[in-house]
Structure formats: C-alpha cells, structure tokens
Motif scaffolding. Structure first.
Motif: not given
Length: 180
Positions: A100-108, A114-124, A145-154
C-alpha cells in the motif's frame, strides 16, 4: 481545484511555512482529543519527513496566498513521522502491486478546518498514488484525524500508540483503503 484552492508540490523553500502550519495544527486540533501532555508528546512523532518533498509527493494547498493545508503520499516503507522522529526511517521503495502507498503528514490550518482542505489534499494524494500503480493506501491516523479518514473510506486495521518522553501515551490508528 474546487473551492478556490490552488495546489502545488512543496519545495524546501516552503519548510518554514510548513513547520508553522504543522505546529499550529498539532497544538490546536489535537487538543480537542488529547490532554496537554499528550499533545506535547505527539510533537515527538508528528511532523514533516523532507523525503516527501525530495520525492515530489508532498502537496501545499493555498487559499489565495495563504497556506491552508499540506499533505502527501509516499511509495517508501516509512509509514509516519517527521525528520526528527525517523531514526528508524525505512527508505526502501514499496512494490505497488503488493504493498500500500502511504498517505503522509496531512495537516490543515486550524482556522480552515471543515472547509474541504483535507479532502482536497487527500484526493490529490490518492490520485497520484493510484497513477503510480498503487491499488491500496494506508496511513497512521491520530484520534483527531480518525473521523475524517473514516468518512473518506478508510477502515481501522489496528490501534497502537507512542509513549512520549514525558510518559504520556498518544493513541494512533493504522487505517487502509482500496484505491478504486
């Protein structure tokens, strides 16, 4: 990029701004989930691994001229941690067909949650990892971060943590997701 954000790959010249954003994010966003001693201990394992910048896999996200988020992905074995915490760095390359690729060092930035920053970076990051041939992604999440990543399908794989030099335990959650 939607929502008025612009993005670009990070460079070493971005390091001062990235470190300032990360400090603010750790201190303010983790404090909703951790006590002050745990927040202090989390600085020991969180931060930026400059290898991500050197590999061209670390993204800066801007709202106008303001850096509002950062994060990226890696095709190397190291799962998490900043330069200061990587005595056990594992720089070996991953095999996209089996690992698996590693998703790393995500910060907002705390003023932009809650303005889509994390989702935009995660999508990229996910799109880039998929383009590099990876079929799955994994990451080490904080409680914040756990609730955000769970909503994103992790989904959670296992719980562990870091025992800080001050004795405080910082919970961490290994999570994974197929890149479809």
């Amino acid at each position: 990029m939607s929502r008025g954000f612009t993005d670009r790959l990070a460079t070493r010249e971005d390091l001062p701004a990235l470190h300032a954003l990360m400090e603010a994010s750790i201190d303010r966003l983790q404090s909703e989930f951790l006590d002050p001693a745990q927040v202090a201990a989390s600085h020991e394992v969180m931060g930026l691994d400059r290898q991500l910048i050197d590999d061209g896999t670390y993204i800066c996200l801007f709202d106008g001229e303001m850096l509002v988020g950062c994060g990226g992905w890696s095709g190397r074995k190291t799962l998490f941690g900043g330069d200061h915490s990587l005595a056990q760095r594992a720089p070996e390359r991953l095999d996209p067909s089996t690992e698996a690729a590693r998703i790393r060092a995500m910060y907002t930035h705390p003023d932009h949650v809650r303005r889509g920053v994390g989702q935009a970076i995660l999508d990229l990051a996910e799109r880039a990892a998929k383009a590099a041939g990876f079929r799955r992604a994994e990451l080490m999440s904080t409680l914040a971060g756990e609730p955000f990543y769970a909503r994103a399908g992790y989904r959670e794989v296992e719980r562990s943590g870091h025992r800080g030099s001050n004795g405080s335990f910082v919970p961490l959650i290994l999570m994974e997701k197929p890149l479809s």
